[in-house]
Design an enzyme around this catalytic site. Structure first.
Site, PDB file in Angstrom:
ATOM      1  N   HIS A  87      31.560  16.982  43.461  1.00  0.00           N
ATOM      2  CA  HIS A  87      32.680  16.409  42.711  1.00  0.00           C
ATOM      3  C   HIS A  87      33.251  15.212  43.464  1.00  0.00           C
ATOM      4  O   HIS A  87      33.679  15.333  44.594  1.00  0.00           O
ATOM      5  CB  HIS A  87      33.768  17.469  42.470  1.00  0.00           C
ATOM      6  CG  HIS A  87      33.464  18.361  41.309  1.00  0.00           C
ATOM      7  ND1 HIS A  87      34.415  18.887  40.484  1.00  0.00           N
ATOM      8  CD2 HIS A  87      32.275  18.794  40.828  1.00  0.00           C
ATOM      9  CE1 HIS A  87      33.840  19.610  39.536  1.00  0.00           C
ATOM     10  NE2 HIS A  87      32.538  19.579  39.726  1.00  0.00           N
ATOM     11  N   TYR A 121      44.381  19.855  37.660  1.00  0.00           N
ATOM     12  CA  TYR A 121      45.595  20.527  38.150  1.00  0.00           C
ATOM     13  C   TYR A 121      46.741  20.033  37.285  1.00  0.00           C
ATOM     14  O   TYR A 121      47.049  18.839  37.299  1.00  0.00           O
ATOM     15  CB  TYR A 121      45.876  20.154  39.605  1.00  0.00           C
ATOM     16  CG  TYR A 121      44.862  20.654  40.621  1.00  0.00           C
ATOM     17  CD1 TYR A 121      43.650  19.999  40.832  1.00  0.00           C
ATOM     18  CD2 TYR A 121      45.132  21.773  41.400  1.00  0.00           C
ATOM     19  CE1 TYR A 121      42.731  20.454  41.773  1.00  0.00           C
ATOM     20  CE2 TYR A 121      44.216  22.236  42.359  1.00  0.00           C
ATOM     21  CZ  TYR A 121      43.023  21.579  42.530  1.00  0.00           C
ATOM     22  OH  TYR A 121      42.129  22.021  43.463  1.00  0.00           O
ATOM     23  N   PRO A 141      46.566  29.127  47.110  1.00  0.00           N
ATOM     24  CA  PRO A 141      45.244  28.621  46.720  1.00  0.00           C
ATOM     25  C   PRO A 141      45.208  27.168  46.251  1.00  0.00           C
ATOM     26  O   PRO A 141      44.124  26.593  46.139  1.00  0.00           O
ATOM     27  CB  PRO A 141      44.830  29.556  45.584  1.00  0.00           C
ATOM     28  CG  PRO A 141      46.109  30.099  45.055  1.00  0.00           C
ATOM     29  CD  PRO A 141      47.052  30.180  46.205  1.00  0.00           C
ATOM     30  N   LYS A 165      42.002  25.674  50.255  1.00  0.00           N
ATOM     31  CA  LYS A 165      41.746  25.510  51.693  1.00  0.00           C
ATOM     32  C   LYS A 165      41.346  26.815  52.400  1.00  0.00           C
ATOM     33  O   LYS A 165      40.878  26.787  53.543  1.00  0.00           O
ATOM     34  CB  LYS A 165      42.985  24.926  52.385  1.00  0.00           C
ATOM     35  CG  LYS A 165      43.232  23.478  52.035  1.00  0.00           C
ATOM     36  CD  LYS A 165      42.156  22.586  52.646  1.00  0.00           C
ATOM     37  CE  LYS A 165      42.126  21.220  52.030  1.00  0.00           C
ATOM     38  NZ  LYS A 165      40.794  20.728  51.709  1.00  0.00           N
ATOM     39  N   TYR A 196      42.424  16.696  50.772  1.00  0.00           N
ATOM     40  CA  TYR A 196      41.650  17.499  49.817  1.00  0.00           C
ATOM     41  C   TYR A 196      40.196  17.610  50.247  1.00  0.00           C
ATOM     42  O   TYR A 196      39.590  18.684  50.167  1.00  0.00           O
ATOM     43  CB  TYR A 196      41.756  16.872  48.415  1.00  0.00           C
ATOM     44  CG  TYR A 196      41.296  17.805  47.312  1.00  0.00           C
ATOM     45  CD1 TYR A 196      42.192  18.670  46.695  1.00  0.00           C
ATOM     46  CD2 TYR A 196      39.963  17.825  46.892  1.00  0.00           C
ATOM     47  CE1 TYR A 196      41.781  19.535  45.690  1.00  0.00           C
ATOM     48  CE2 TYR A 196      39.548  18.681  45.889  1.00  0.00           C
ATOM     49  CZ  TYR A 196      40.459  19.536  45.290  1.00  0.00           C
ATOM     50  OH  TYR A 196      40.040  20.391  44.296  1.00  0.00           O
TER      51      TYR A 196
HETATM   52  C1  PHB Z   1      38.705  27.942  41.983  1.00  0.00           C
HETATM   53  O1  PHB Z   1      37.767  27.433  41.385  1.00  0.00           O
HETATM   54  O2  PHB Z   1      38.840  29.174  42.020  1.00  0.00           O
HETATM   55  C2  PHB Z   1      39.725  27.080  42.620  1.00  0.00           C
HETATM   56  C3  PHB Z   1      39.514  25.712  42.663  1.00  0.00           C
HETATM   57  C4  PHB Z   1      40.452  24.883  43.231  1.00  0.00           C
HETATM   58  C5  PHB Z   1      41.606  25.418  43.749  1.00  0.00           C
HETATM   59  C6  PHB Z   1      41.816  26.787  43.734  1.00  0.00           C
HETATM   60  C7  PHB Z   1      40.883  27.625  43.153  1.00  0.00           C
HETATM   61  O3  PHB Z   1      42.537  24.573  44.272  1.00  0.00           O
END
Ligand code: PHB
Ligand code: APR
Length: 393
Positions: free
Chosen positions: A75, A204, A296, A300, A388
């Protein structure tokens, strides 16, 4: 009583313990892993799925990167949706060509388990009543019960890779450890489904109804999350209720193209920031969730576990192969420097993207200003992207 002797006893067969075992094995060191759960149970846990380059490189170094490289999705960016408008964060452009790899933690664990069993290394699953002692002496030990039989395992070192609720951190005398903790008043309700992801990149979303995240495991498997009060019970969320709520929080285009289907898994996870200091007590070394938890947002957790394991594996290899204890002596400080930066980032992204209804209005105004700033400032986006993709080791 059955007895075993090994160089490094690893408690916990999550990604931290398995990756450590694999890296040490490649260097010719002997390990035994004790794990409270069955292997099927460990593989049934659904966790995040975004690997920093450093984490993916470590999987390669451990000789288990093949399927990850074939099936993982590179990505180059992700999206922040605010007020129904999406803004792309171009990781590759903002972070000096660096990207992330979308590959589920469950798959990381599966690859590590297969390698460990193919190498014929000892993993004692369903080990009950695991206790450790003697880590302040030169002969640390563990006791446990495996299939009804009491066992004693002696080792040179113990690696506590047994997660937040494990026995290792809990075995340290209270006066020797300092704990830092922040609990958030909400959790994430997650849903996994065999449906195509709503978008090619992660989204997000900040919304008046609460945060949501659109993530994925593959071109045909999606992972979605909703911010919910931490008192929320998963039984109260039918699949239909979940999909309706997600749609209500997405921008019109995403809401319109969302493909829904039956859930494969649904669960609520609390959000917590937590650090235990130090990460070494004599011959006991904590790694991963045993020593620290991040919320989450930003994914990280697994990446921090991997960087701990990198430092610990190097330190143990130096001890055995070069006769130097410098790495062991610096382990805790090296890890914690990186841990606190990831704690800061995860807290910041959580604070930026979630609803904090119970906080004073002043807080909401600051959050709105910060969002405005991030979406307009190249410098702020660079800082976001740099964190990130993962800070340097
Ligand atoms: C996930 O795919 O479970 C996931 C992806 C990004 C995040 C948290 C969880 O920031
Ligand atoms: N004895 C033996 N094993 C134990 C004990 C115990 N007393 N307590 C816990 N365990 C096992 C758990 O069953 C689990 O399999 O230790 C393992 C810890 O694994 P994880 O919780 O996955 O932690 P870690 O390996 O550090 O991985 C960090 O996992 O929780 C996510 O967000 C986190 O992604 C990050 C990653």
């Amino acid at each position: 009583m059955k007895t075993l002797r090994t160089q490094v006893l690893i408690v916990g067969a999550g990604p931290a313990g398995l990756l450590l075992g694999q890296l040490l094995h490649r260097a010719g060191l002997d390990t035994v892993i004790v794990e409270r759960q069955s292997d099927e149970h460990v593989l049934s846990r659904i966790r995040a799925g975004v690997l920093e380059q450093g984490t993916a490189d470590l999987m390669d170094e451990a000789g288990v990167g093949q399927r990850m490289r074939a099936e993982g999705l590179v990505h180059d960016g992700f999206e922040l949706a605010v007020g129904g408008v999406r803004h792309r964060i171009d990781l590759r452009a903002l972070a000096g060509g660096r990207t992330v790899l979308v590959y589920g933690q469950t798959e990381v664990t599966r690859d590590l388990m297969s390698a460990r069993s193919a190498a014929g290394l000892i993993t004692l699953y369903e080990a009950a009543d695991v206790r450790i002692d003697g880590f302040d002496t030169s002969t640390p030990r563990a006791h446990c019960i495996v299939r009804g039989e009491p066992m004693e395992i002696t080792a040179d070192f113990i690696a506590g890779c047994d997660g937040f609720h494990g026995v290792c951190r809990a075995s340290v005398p209270a006066g020797a450890i300092q704990l830092y903790e922040k609990v958030y008043p909400f959790g994430w309700l997650g849903l996994l489904s065999d449906t195509p992801p709503v978008s090619e990149e992660l989204i997000y979303s900040r919304h008046a109804r609460g945060f949501s995240l659109c993530s994925m495991r593959s071109a045909t498997r999606s992972r979605y999350y909703l911010q919910v009060p931490s008192t929320e019970r998963v039984e109260d969320w039918s699949d239909d209720r979940f999909w309706d709520e997600l749609r209500a929080r997405l921008d019109p285009e995403a809401a319109g193209s969302l493909v829904t289907g039956p859930s494969l898994e649904k669960s609520v996870a609390p959000l917590r920031s937590f650090v235990a200091e130090p990460m070494r007590f004599g011959r006991l070394f904590l790694a991963g969730d045993a020593a620290h938890i991040v919320p989450p947002t930003g994914a990280k957790g697994l990446n921090l576990a991997a960087s701990d394991v990198r430092y610990l594996s190097q330190a143990l290899i130096e001890h055995y192969l070069e006769g130097s204890d410098a790495g062991l002596d610096h382990y805790s400080a090296r890890c914690l420097a990186r841990v606190w930066k990831a704690e800061r980032f995860s807290w910041w992204l959580t604070s930026l993207m979630h609803n904090f209804d119970q906080e004073p209005a002043f807080q909401a105004k600051l959050q709105a200003a910060e969002l405005d700033y991030v979406l307009a400032s190249d410098a702020a986006q660079r800082a976001l992207a740099e964190n990130y993709v993962g800070l340097p080791l």
